[in-house]
Scaffold this active site. Sequence first.
Site, PDB file in Angstrom:
ATOM      1  N   LYS A 195       1.098  -1.150   0.165  1.00  0.00           N
ATOM      2  CA  LYS A 195       0.120  -0.269   0.084  1.00  0.00           C
ATOM      3  C   LYS A 195       0.635   1.055  -0.356  1.00  0.00           C
ATOM      4  CE  LYS A 195      -3.460   2.325   2.373  1.00  0.00           C
ATOM      5  NZ  LYS A 195      -4.317   2.524   4.169  1.00  0.00           N
ATOM      6  N   LYS A 248      -2.909  -1.240  -4.007  1.00  0.00           N
ATOM      7  CA  LYS A 248      -2.974  -0.679  -4.116  1.00  0.00           C
ATOM      8  C   LYS A 248      -1.895   0.403  -3.776  1.00  0.00           C
ATOM      9  CE  LYS A 248      -5.759   2.377  -0.629  1.00  0.00           C
ATOM     10  NZ  LYS A 248      -6.537   1.842   0.496  1.00  0.00           N
TER      11      LYS A 248
HETATM   12  C1  PBG Z   1      -7.670   3.246   5.460  1.00  0.00           C
HETATM   13  C2  PBG Z   1      -7.752   3.625   4.221  1.00  0.00           C
HETATM   14  C3  PBG Z   1      -7.321   3.919   3.386  1.00  0.00           C
HETATM   15  C4  PBG Z   1      -7.751   3.330   1.683  1.00  0.00           C
HETATM   16  C5  PBG Z   1      -8.564   2.896   1.710  1.00  0.00           C
HETATM   17  N1  PBG Z   1      -8.372   2.224   3.423  1.00  0.00           N
HETATM   18  C6  PBG Z   1      -7.046   5.521   2.920  1.00  0.00           C
HETATM   19  C7  PBG Z   1      -5.678   5.799   3.747  1.00  0.00           C
HETATM   20  O1  PBG Z   1      -4.967   4.736   3.760  1.00  0.00           O
HETATM   21  O2  PBG Z   1      -5.306   7.370   3.606  1.00  0.00           O
HETATM   22  C8  PBG Z   1      -7.660   4.321   0.534  1.00  0.00           C
HETATM   23  C9  PBG Z   1      -9.365   4.060  -0.608  1.00  0.00           C
HETATM   24  C10 PBG Z   1      -9.673   4.820  -1.859  1.00  0.00           C
HETATM   25  O3  PBG Z   1      -8.651   6.070  -1.886  1.00  0.00           O
HETATM   26  O4  PBG Z   1      -9.923   4.294  -2.620  1.00  0.00           O
HETATM   27  N2  PBG Z   1      -6.133   3.330   5.715  1.00  0.00           N
END
Ligand code: PBG
Length: 324
Positions: A195, A248
């Site tokens: 991520k 992601k």
């Molecule tokens: C929580 C999380 C996030 C997203 C999914 N889970 C935001 C982040 O990490 O700031 C982003 C999903 C999206 O942009 O559609 N940590």
Amino acid sequence: MTYPLHRYRRLRKSESLRKMVRETHLRPDDLIYPLFVTGGENISNPVEAMPGVSQLSVDQVLKEVSNAISLDIPAVLLFGLPSYKDEMGSSAYHPEEPVQKAISLLKERYPELVVITDVCLCEYTSHGHCGIFKENDVENDQTLELLAKVALSHARAGVDLVAPSDMMDGRVKAIRERLDGEGFEHTGILAYAAKYASAFYGPFREAADSAPASGDRRTYQMDPPNTREAVKEAISDLEEGADIIMVKPALPYLDVIAKVKPEINVPLAAYSVSGEYSMIKAAAKMNWLEEKPTAIEMLTSIKRAGADLIISYFAPQVAQWLHE
Ligand code: PBG
């Protein structure tokens, strides 16, 4: 002398021929539909930066899901908007909060629906960080205990897969051990393994009300120019017990999807995040892009790169288009 016609040109002569020789197929079965669950009743708050997406109360979630199921979408991913926030994010594991309620109602009404939950603290903490926050950084090990508690509360409500998105080290192991210890051996883990600290999450932070009050997530999320760590994260999450690995965002990280794929022997999911959705929506609104073929091409490219599953806010629209 004329140059001989290239055989691939011959195979592009008609739509049925093109369809027959396609290497990648996007199907409703590939899609996971993310939903934002809020408290109250009969509530549908549109998310301004994500046209077509709303924060929904549990009754409205049931309606939205019934539509998704009629389009053959097999799975949803739930995010919660809690009734209160504190330093420790304790509403994340409260049994009466919106996500826990949504899980049990969805599984009761639609036993075949695959219910997945995001396990993180940023929507539940007053400071908006993904864990216990001290001196401008998250406390890794103390956060693990909390995440395991959140996962357990979702498991008790009947969730099929928990999806830890916090990026703490050791969280998959901590969650697996806690679930097994409490008799939830059948609850799976979809790990947000790679991520990135991405600007493409912008619209999501409005949807989930989870923007950090100060600082950013660059100490615990991955640095966009890197790929070696993605492979390492995927392998270590597998070793810790992940059942599905996720990359992601998706579109700006197709190379990461392609790189991780041959390294793992479990399904690979890719999260086509809020910014990927919003940029197509915005351009379509301006008549700068045609929404349907652009969205389908984007999701197809994610599959082509190697993803088995795609999390996308376009899920119901794309499923509808695929049925037409
Ligand atoms: C929580 C999380 C996030 C997203 C999914 N889970 C935001 C982040 O990490 O700031 C982003 C999903 C999206 O942009 O559609 N940590």
